[in-house]
Design an enzyme around this catalytic site. Structure first.
Site, PDB file in Angstrom:
ATOM      1  N   ASP A 159      60.964  27.468  31.497  1.00  0.00           N
ATOM      2  CA  ASP A 159      60.574  28.217  30.319  1.00  0.00           C
ATOM      3  C   ASP A 159      60.247  27.711  29.133  1.00  0.00           C
ATOM      4  OD1 ASP A 159      62.435  30.278  31.843  1.00  0.00           O
ATOM      5  OD2 ASP A 159      63.858  28.832  31.463  1.00  0.00           O
ATOM      6  N   HIS A 187      68.950  30.720  31.030  1.00  0.00           N
ATOM      7  CA  HIS A 187      67.815  30.781  32.167  1.00  0.00           C
ATOM      8  C   HIS A 187      67.893  31.993  32.756  1.00  0.00           C
ATOM      9  CE1 HIS A 187      64.370  29.665  34.430  1.00  0.00           C
ATOM     10  NE2 HIS A 187      65.267  30.070  35.608  1.00  0.00           N
TER      11      HIS A 187
END
Length: 334
Positions: A159, A187
């Site tokens: 990410d 996440h």
């Protein structure tokens, strides 16, 4: 060349591992001087596939790779490990509730945590990739009480890299010109990609990202959504999940644990929230900005948090708290 280190990759017959194993074995992660033993764990039905992976690793003729050990047994896989990269998890199947997914994974990560506790070195570094990564990591840690909580981390580097590259693309610079983006929280699609403290090198001058981009509505809107939803976008386009970029992010994450973060830079990692100064509840596995030195991470302290960020950080903490409660419930019955 010293003693080989023992590196475990679970889910070793899968897609991410297929991209990851070559990078580890050729020295991209632990350095070009460090010999290694690769231990590959997968479930029994995947052992034939794993044999093929072993053949390929042998056929790469890599000088650092001293031994490859394929196994479906935890007592072999977790023995004397220096590092465990837990990629394997129960994938979410169509029509599956997140709760069902959690239940199946609690079982896996309770068992692997217990195996780490029993067989691995107490200094082992454990990186959890398999989703839901934060909660799986917390369960593994709780199931390995003799290994320090700080030795467990989960992957939010993908990410982080996605956020970096979106900024770089927008400004027409390289990803290397962008530093100190932050992924806060889970996440999952509640994660908060934060560029309030990020810097970008534009024509030799370092400026804040907000100042460089001059488009607050994009930074607070499409940018965040793009990073949050990127995994789903890749699946939609490729009909498979993001394996190449995930493998690259694992390499980045583990290399930083091993060698430390560059001066003046921080990275995002899911770590235990105990003792943080950002108002995130204790005993969550939450992604923070960290710096790493001597294989030990520390929170980046003292970053001012505005109201927009606060709200997003609390939202993802709330999701993680709920996930944890569900998982802990399953843990007692697993």
């Amino acid at each position: 060349q010293g003693e080989p280190i023992r590196v475990l990759v679970t889910g070793a017959a899968g897609q991410i591992a297929y991209s990851l194993l070559y990078s580890i074995a050729k020295g991209d992660v632990f350095g070009k001087e460090q010999p290694l033993v690769l231990v590959l764990l997968d479930i029994t039905p995947m052992m034939t596939v794993l044999e093929g992976v072993v053949m390929e690793l042998q056929d790469c003729a890599l000088p650092l790779l001293r031994e490859v050990i394929p196994t479906d047994k935890e007592e072999i896989a977790f023995k004397d490990l220096d590092i465990a990269i837990l990629v394997g998890s129960m994938p979410r199947r169509e029509g599956m509730e997140r709760k069902d997914l959690l239940k199946a994974n609690v079982k896996i990560f309770k068992s692997q945590g217990a195996a780490l506790d029993k067989y691995a070195k107490k200094t082992v570094k454990v990186v959890v990739v398999g989703n839901p990564a934060n909660t799986n990591c917390l369960i593994a840690s709780k199931s390995a009480p003799s290994i320090p909580k700080e030795n467990f981390s989960c992957l939010t580097r993908l990410d982080h890299n996605r956020a970096k590259s979106q900024i770089a693309l927008k400004l027409g610079v390289t990803a290397n010109d962008v530093k100190n983006v932050i992924i806060w929280g889970n996440h999952s699609s509640t994660q908060y990609p934060d560029v309030n403290h990020a810097k970008v090198n534009v024509k030799g001058k370092e400026v804040g990202v907000y100042e460089a981009i001059k488009d607050d509505s994009w930074l607070k809107g499409d940018f965040i959504l793009t990073v949050q939803q990127r995994g789903a976008a890749v699946i939609k386009a490729r009909k498979l999940s993001s394996a190449m970029s995930a493998a690259k992010a694992i390499c980045d994450h583990v290399r930083d644990i091993w060698f430390g973060t560059p001066a003046g830079e921080f990275v995002s990692m899911g770590v235990i929230s105990d003792g943080n100064s950002y108002g995130v509840p204790e005993d969550l596995l939450y992604s923070f900005p960290v710096v790493i030195k001597d294989k030990t991470w520390k929170f980046v302290e003292g970053l001012p948090i505005n109201d927009f960020s606060r709200e997003k950080m609390d939202l993802t903490a709330k999701e993680l708290t709920e996930e944890k409660e569900t998982a802990v419930e399953f843990l007692s019955s697993a």
